[in-house]
Design a protein around this motif. Structure first.
Motif, PDB file in Angstrom:
ATOM      1  N   GLU A  23     -42.614  15.878  38.900  1.00 34.59           N
ATOM      2  CA  GLU A  23     -41.598  16.182  37.879  1.00 34.59           C
ATOM      3  C   GLU A  23     -42.034  15.774  36.478  1.00 34.59           C
ATOM      4  OE1 GLU A  23     -41.132  14.513  40.742  1.00 34.59           O
ATOM      5  OE2 GLU A  23     -39.696  12.855  40.494  1.00 34.59           O
ATOM      6  N   ASP A  24     -43.183  15.123  36.342  1.00 34.37           N
ATOM      7  CA  ASP A  24     -43.731  14.828  35.016  1.00 34.37           C
ATOM      8  C   ASP A  24     -44.524  16.010  34.470  1.00 34.37           C
ATOM      9  OD1 ASP A  24     -44.459  11.532  36.219  1.00 34.37           O
ATOM     10  OD2 ASP A  24     -42.824  12.106  34.864  1.00 34.37           O
ATOM     11  N   ARG A  43     -43.410   3.169  33.968  1.00 28.56           N
ATOM     12  CA  ARG A  43     -44.591   3.943  34.385  1.00 28.56           C
ATOM     13  C   ARG A  43     -45.455   4.342  33.198  1.00 28.56           C
ATOM     14  NH1 ARG A  43     -43.977   8.838  36.533  1.00 28.56           N
ATOM     15  NH2 ARG A  43     -42.004   9.293  35.471  1.00 28.56           N
ATOM     16  N   TYR A  85     -38.433   4.200  25.311  1.00 26.16           N
ATOM     17  CA  TYR A  85     -38.798   5.051  26.438  1.00 26.16           C
ATOM     18  C   TYR A  85     -37.581   5.765  27.006  1.00 26.16           C
ATOM     19  CZ  TYR A  85     -43.114   2.323  26.418  1.00 26.16           C
ATOM     20  OH  TYR A  85     -44.291   1.722  26.058  1.00 26.16           O
ATOM     21  N   ALA A  86     -37.821   6.961  27.515  1.00 28.10           N
ATOM     22  CA  ALA A  86     -36.803   7.628  28.314  1.00 28.10           C
ATOM     23  C   ALA A  86     -36.677   6.884  29.639  1.00 28.10           C
ATOM     24  CB  ALA A  86     -37.202   9.079  28.563  1.00 28.10           C
ATOM     25  N   ASP A  87     -35.489   6.875  30.199  1.00 25.37           N
ATOM     26  CA  ASP A  87     -35.273   6.167  31.469  1.00 25.37           C
ATOM     27  C   ASP A  87     -36.187   6.704  32.567  1.00 25.37           C
ATOM     28  OD1 ASP A  87     -31.660   5.768  31.070  1.00 25.37           O
ATOM     29  OD2 ASP A  87     -33.343   4.557  30.344  1.00 25.37           O
ATOM     30  N   SER A  88     -36.480   7.986  32.521  1.00 25.38           N
ATOM     31  CA  SER A  88     -37.276   8.610  33.583  1.00 25.38           C
ATOM     32  C   SER A  88     -38.726   8.137  33.610  1.00 25.38           C
ATOM     33  CB  SER A  88     -37.248  10.134  33.419  1.00 25.38           C
ATOM     34  OG  SER A  88     -37.753  10.510  32.145  1.00 25.38           O
ATOM     35  N   VAL A  89     -39.212   7.538  32.515  1.00 22.62           N
ATOM     36  CA  VAL A  89     -40.615   7.112  32.468  1.00 22.62           C
ATOM     37  C   VAL A  89     -40.756   5.600  32.309  1.00 22.62           C
ATOM     38  CG1 VAL A  89     -41.236   9.333  31.455  1.00 22.62           C
ATOM     39  CG2 VAL A  89     -40.957   7.333  29.969  1.00 22.62           C
ATOM     40  N   LYS A  90     -39.648   4.919  32.120  1.00 27.88           N
ATOM     41  CA  LYS A  90     -39.697   3.472  31.890  1.00 27.88           C
ATOM     42  C   LYS A  90     -40.355   2.778  33.076  1.00 27.88           C
ATOM     43  CE  LYS A  90     -36.168   2.423  29.488  1.00 27.88           C
ATOM     44  NZ  LYS A  90     -34.780   2.087  29.052  1.00 27.88           N
ATOM     45  N   GLU A 131     -37.826  17.342  25.689  1.00 29.40           N
ATOM     46  CA  GLU A 131     -37.129  16.070  25.838  1.00 29.40           C
ATOM     47  C   GLU A 131     -37.972  14.906  25.375  1.00 29.40           C
ATOM     48  OE1 GLU A 131     -36.218  15.369  29.959  1.00 29.40           O
ATOM     49  OE2 GLU A 131     -38.317  15.149  30.528  1.00 29.40           O
ATOM     50  N   LYS A 190     -45.652  11.702  38.730  1.00 25.70           N
ATOM     51  CA  LYS A 190     -44.891  12.443  39.726  1.00 25.70           C
ATOM     52  C   LYS A 190     -44.936  13.935  39.385  1.00 25.70           C
ATOM     53  CE  LYS A 190     -41.550   8.634  39.885  1.00 25.70           C
ATOM     54  NZ  LYS A 190     -40.110   8.274  39.741  1.00 25.70           N
TER      55      LYS A 190
END
Length: 122
Positions: free
Chosen positions: A87-88, A65, A58-63, A44, A85
């Motif tokens: 999940e990273d 951070r 950026y992907a929303d999941s990392v924006k 991804e 996290k």
């Protein structure tokens, strides 16, 4: 010969930070990006930067951070990862495009690095 060489992965506790580097050789690229692949999941998009400085994505999941940057003189891209996290956790791949053709799809990238493991413990 074109090469992308990643470094900087490792094991870190949740909430910690890591900085990944991607050193390119053989040519310069218009776009450099980072993707990740967790076990059993598809690769991804994480982040990308236009070499001319036209933008970052950026992907929303990392924006908020993660921060992508580049050093033109060194032909190197970086991914600063904060507030990590569990999940990273994934293998992180550097990728590069010779000419801009969209940043989010892995099919748009011409070259790939070998990957570096990032593991975040809870």
């Amino acid at each position: 010969q074109v090469q992308l060489v990643e470094s900087g992965g490792g094991l870190v506790q949740a909430g910690g930070s890591l900085r990944l580097s991607c050193a390119a050789s053989g040519r310069t690229f218009n776009v450099m990006g980072w993707f990740r692949q967790a076990p059993g999941k598809e690769r991804e998009f994480v982040a990308a930067i236009i070499w001319s400085g036209a933008g970052t994505y950026y992907a929303d999941s990392v924006k908020g951070r993660f921060t992508i940057s580049r050093d033109n003189a060194k032909n190197t891209a970086y991914l600063q990862m904060n507030s990590l996290k569990p999940e990273d956790t994934a293998v992180y791949y550097c990728a590069a495009q010779k000419y801009y053709s969209g940043v989010y799809s892995r099919d748009r990238y011409d070259y790939w690095g070998q990957g570096t493991q990032v593991t975040v413990s809870s």
